[in-house]
Design a protein around this motif. Structure first.
Motif, short mmCIF file in Angstrom:
data_model
loop_
_atom_site.label_atom_id
_atom_site.label_comp_id
_atom_site.label_asym_id
_atom_site.label_seq_id
_atom_site.Cartn_x
_atom_site.Cartn_y
_atom_site.Cartn_z
N ASP A 203 0.84 -1.21 0.00
CA ASP A 203 0.00 0.00 0.00
C ASP A 203 0.87 1.26 0.00
O ASP A 203 0.56 2.23 -0.68
CB ASP A 203 -0.91 0.03 1.24
N ASP A 204 1.96 1.21 0.77
CA ASP A 204 2.85 2.38 0.84
C ASP A 204 3.50 2.66 -0.52
O ASP A 204 3.53 3.81 -0.97
CB ASP A 204 3.95 2.16 1.90
N PHE A 205 4.02 1.62 -1.16
CA PHE A 205 4.64 1.81 -2.48
C PHE A 205 3.63 2.42 -3.46
O PHE A 205 3.94 3.38 -4.17
CB PHE A 205 5.16 0.48 -3.05
N ARG A 206 2.40 1.86 -3.48
CA ARG A 206 1.40 2.36 -4.44
C ARG A 206 1.05 3.82 -4.15
O ARG A 206 0.93 4.63 -5.08
CB ARG A 206 0.16 1.47 -4.39
N ALA A 207 0.90 4.16 -2.88
CA ALA A 207 0.57 5.55 -2.53
C ALA A 207 1.73 6.48 -2.88
O ALA A 207 1.51 7.63 -3.30
CB ALA A 207 0.26 5.64 -1.03
N THR A 208 2.94 5.99 -2.73
CA THR A 208 4.12 6.81 -3.02
C THR A 208 4.24 7.09 -4.52
O THR A 208 4.59 8.22 -4.92
CB THR A 208 5.39 6.15 -2.44
N TYR A 209 3.97 6.11 -5.38
CA TYR A 209 4.01 6.37 -6.83
C TYR A 209 2.97 7.44 -7.19
O TYR A 209 3.23 8.32 -8.02
CB TYR A 209 3.80 5.10 -7.65
N LYS A 210 1.79 7.36 -6.55
CA LYS A 210 0.74 8.38 -6.79
C LYS A 210 1.23 9.75 -6.32
O LYS A 210 1.12 10.74 -7.04
CB LYS A 210 -0.53 8.02 -6.01
N LYS A 211 1.77 9.78 -5.11
CA LYS A 211 2.24 11.05 -4.52
C LYS A 211 3.37 11.65 -5.37
O LYS A 211 3.46 12.88 -5.51
CB LYS A 211 2.72 10.82 -3.08
N ALA A 212 4.21 10.78 -5.92
CA ALA A 212 5.37 11.25 -6.71
C ALA A 212 4.93 12.13 -7.88
O ALA A 212 5.66 13.00 -8.32
CB ALA A 212 6.17 10.06 -7.22
N ARG A 213 3.71 11.89 -8.36
CA ARG A 213 3.19 12.64 -9.53
C ARG A 213 2.53 13.97 -9.12
O ARG A 213 2.10 14.72 -9.99
CB ARG A 213 2.19 11.79 -10.29
N THR A 214 2.44 14.22 -7.81
CA THR A 214 1.73 15.43 -7.38
C THR A 214 2.66 16.64 -7.23
O THR A 214 2.18 17.75 -7.02
CB THR A 214 1.02 15.21 -6.02
N PHE A 215 3.97 16.43 -7.31
CA PHE A 215 4.90 17.55 -7.14
C PHE A 215 5.13 18.26 -8.48
O PHE A 215 5.25 17.59 -9.51
CB PHE A 215 6.25 17.04 -6.58
N PRO A 216 5.22 19.59 -8.44
CA PRO A 216 5.43 20.33 -9.70
C PRO A 216 6.91 20.31 -10.13
O PRO A 216 7.56 21.34 -10.25
CB PRO A 216 4.97 21.74 -9.35
N VAL A 217 7.42 19.10 -10.35
CA VAL A 217 8.86 18.89 -10.56
C VAL A 217 9.34 19.53 -11.86
O VAL A 217 8.76 19.30 -12.92
CB VAL A 217 9.19 17.38 -10.55
N GLU A 218 10.39 20.32 -11.76
CA GLU A 218 11.06 20.87 -12.95
C GLU A 218 12.47 20.27 -13.02
O GLU A 218 12.78 19.48 -13.89
CB GLU A 218 11.09 22.39 -12.88
N LEU A 219 13.32 20.62 -12.05
CA LEU A 219 14.65 20.00 -11.96
C LEU A 219 14.52 18.81 -11.01
O LEU A 219 13.86 18.92 -9.98
CB LEU A 219 15.65 21.02 -11.43
N TRP A 220 15.15 17.67 -11.35
CA TRP A 220 15.12 16.55 -10.41
C TRP A 220 16.41 15.77 -10.42
O TRP A 220 17.12 15.71 -11.42
CB TRP A 220 13.92 15.62 -10.68
N VAL A 221 16.71 15.22 -9.23
CA VAL A 221 17.84 14.33 -9.04
C VAL A 221 17.36 13.23 -8.09
O VAL A 221 16.22 13.26 -7.65
CB VAL A 221 19.06 15.08 -8.43
N SER A 222 18.22 12.25 -7.79
CA SER A 222 17.80 11.16 -6.92
C SER A 222 18.95 10.67 -6.07
O SER A 222 20.06 11.21 -6.14
CB SER A 222 17.20 10.04 -7.76
N SER A 223 18.70 9.64 -5.27
CA SER A 223 19.74 9.13 -4.35
C SER A 223 20.79 8.29 -5.06
O SER A 223 21.87 8.09 -4.53
CB SER A 223 19.07 8.33 -3.22
N HIS A 224 20.44 7.76 -6.21
CA HIS A 224 21.40 7.01 -7.02
C HIS A 224 21.56 7.73 -8.36
O HIS A 224 20.57 8.10 -9.00
CB HIS A 224 20.93 5.57 -7.27
N ALA A 225 22.80 7.90 -8.78
CA ALA A 225 23.09 8.61 -10.03
C ALA A 225 22.37 7.96 -11.22
O ALA A 225 21.86 8.66 -12.10
CB ALA A 225 24.60 8.62 -10.26
N SER A 226 22.32 6.63 -11.21
CA SER A 226 21.72 5.93 -12.35
C SER A 226 20.21 6.19 -12.45
O SER A 226 19.64 6.13 -13.53
CB SER A 226 22.00 4.42 -12.25
N PHE A 227 19.55 6.48 -11.30
CA PHE A 227 18.10 6.71 -11.33
C PHE A 227 17.74 7.94 -12.18
O PHE A 227 16.68 7.99 -12.78
CB PHE A 227 17.53 6.93 -9.92
#
Ligand SMILES: [Zn+2]
Length: 285
Positions: A203-227
Motif C-alpha cells: 500500500d505504501d509503495f502504491r501511494a508513493t508512486y501516486k504522490k510522486a506525480r503530485t509535485f510540480p517537478v522541474e529539476l530533479w535528481v535522486s539518491s542514485h546517479a543511475s536513477f
C-alpha cells in the motif's frame, strides 16, 4: 567444488563490507554545479549534494563511510571547505546513504538531521561500533533552513518506511525552478508478500508512486546517479552552450521515471504473488 567455494566463504567472513558495496559505486565522479547553489559531490553511483549558503553549507547523504573521503575531495575540488558543512541531511535508512554520518559529524561538527520514521533503522548503522549521531528528527512537511536556503521534507514510504524526498527552489537566468531530490522509488530485492517487518509495504509503495506525480517537478535528481541518468546529463552539461537548457531540468524524464519504476514494482509484486521472485525482507539499496 568445495575448494572453489572456500575462498568465497573466507572472504565473506573476513570482509562482509566487500559484499555490501557493489563494485564501482564508490569511484569518484566529477563534482559539478547542478544549478544555483546546488552541487553534486557524490560518487559514481551514490548521489550526494552540497547546498552552499553564506551561513555555511548543507550536505545531503553521507553514503558509505568509505565514500566520505571521495565526497570530501569533491567538495574541496569545487573550492569549498568540508568543515563549512553545518547540516547533514539524508534520504533514507540504507547504509549506502547514511553509513558515513558519524564520520561526517566527526570531521565537520554538522547537525545531523534524520527523518523520524527512519531514525531507528538509521541508528542501527554503526561502522566500527561508533554511535550513530542524530541531532534533529523531521517529519513530513518539516523544513531545514540555512543562510537563505530552505529544503522541505516529503515522506515517500515504500523503499524504506520513512523514505524522505526533499524539495527546494533554485534560480538560473532569472527563473526559479522547483527542484526535487527524490528519495528512492526502487523496489529491487525487496519482499512484498509476507514481509512481517513491513506489512503495509505494498500500500505504501502504491501511494508513493501516486504522490510522486503530485509535485510540480522541474529539476530533479535522486539518491542514485543511475536513477536520474547522471552520466548522460553530465555529458550534456559539459557540452552546454549559452542559451542551451539545463539538462537537469527534465520534468518529462521525471514522469517517465516514476511510470517505469511503478511498472517494475507491479511486475515484481505479481511475480512474488505467483510464488516466484522472492525478495528479501529488507532492501539493500
Ligand atoms: Zn535504499
Amino acid at each position: 567444488m568445495l575448494n572453489q567455494l572456500l575462498p568465497l566463504i573466507a572472504l565473506a567472513v573476513v570482509s562482509p563490507a566487500a559484499f555490501s558495496q557493489p563494485a564501482g559505486w564508490n569511484d569518484p565522479f566529477p563534482p559539478h554545479k547542478v544549478m544555483d547553489n546546488f552541487y553534486y559531490v557524490g560518487t559514481k553511483e551514490l548521489a550526494s549534494f552540497l547546498i552552499v549558503t553564506p551561513a555555511g553549507n548543507i550536505l545531503m547523504n553521507s553514503d558509505y563511510e568509505a565514500s566520505v573521503p571521495v565526497i570530501k575531495a569533491s567538495v574541496e575540488k569545487l573550492g569549498f571547505k568540508f568543515s563549512d558543512i553545518k547540516i547533514l541531511i539524508a534520504g533514507h535508512a540504507h547504509p549506502d546513504h547514511v553509513e558515513g554520518d558519524a564520520l561526517v559529524k566527526e570531521l565537520t561538527g554538522a547537525q545531523v538531521v534524520v527523518g523520524r520514521v527512519d531514525a531507528p533503522a538509521t541508528r542501527a548503522f554503526r561502522p566500527g561500533g561508533k554511535e550513530h549521531p542524530i541531532d534533529r528528527l523531521v517529519d513530513d512537511g518539516d523544513t531545514v533552513t540555512l543562510g537563505g536556503s530552505t529544503l522541505t521534507a516529503h515522506i515517500m514510504p515504500g523503499h524504506t518506511k520513512g523514505c524522505l524526498a526533499w524539495s527546494t527552489n533554485l534560480k538560473e537566468n532569472g527563473k526559479t525552478y522547483y527542484a526535487f531530490i527524490e528519495c528512492s522509488l526502487n523496489m529491487q530485492a525487496i519482499r512484498f508478500v509476507g514481509n512481517t517487518d513491513y506489512p503495509e509495504i505494498v500500500d505504501d509503495f502504491r501511494a508513493t508512486y501516486k504522490k510522486a506525480r503530485t509535485f510540480p517537478v522541474e529539476l530533479w535528481v535522486s539518491s542514485h546517479a543511475s536513477f536520474y541518468g547522471l552520466a548522460a546529463k553530465y555529458e550534456m552539461l559539459q557540452k552546454r552552450g549559452p542559451g542551451d537548457p539545463n539538462p537537469f531540468v527534465d520534468p518529462e524524464g521525471y514522469k517517465a521515471h516514476v511510470d517505469q519504476f511503478e511498472k517494475n514494482f507491479e511486475a515484481a509484486l505479481a511475480l512474488q504473488q505467483s510464488g516466484q521472485g522472492q525478495g528479501k525482507g529488507k532492501g539493500k539499496q
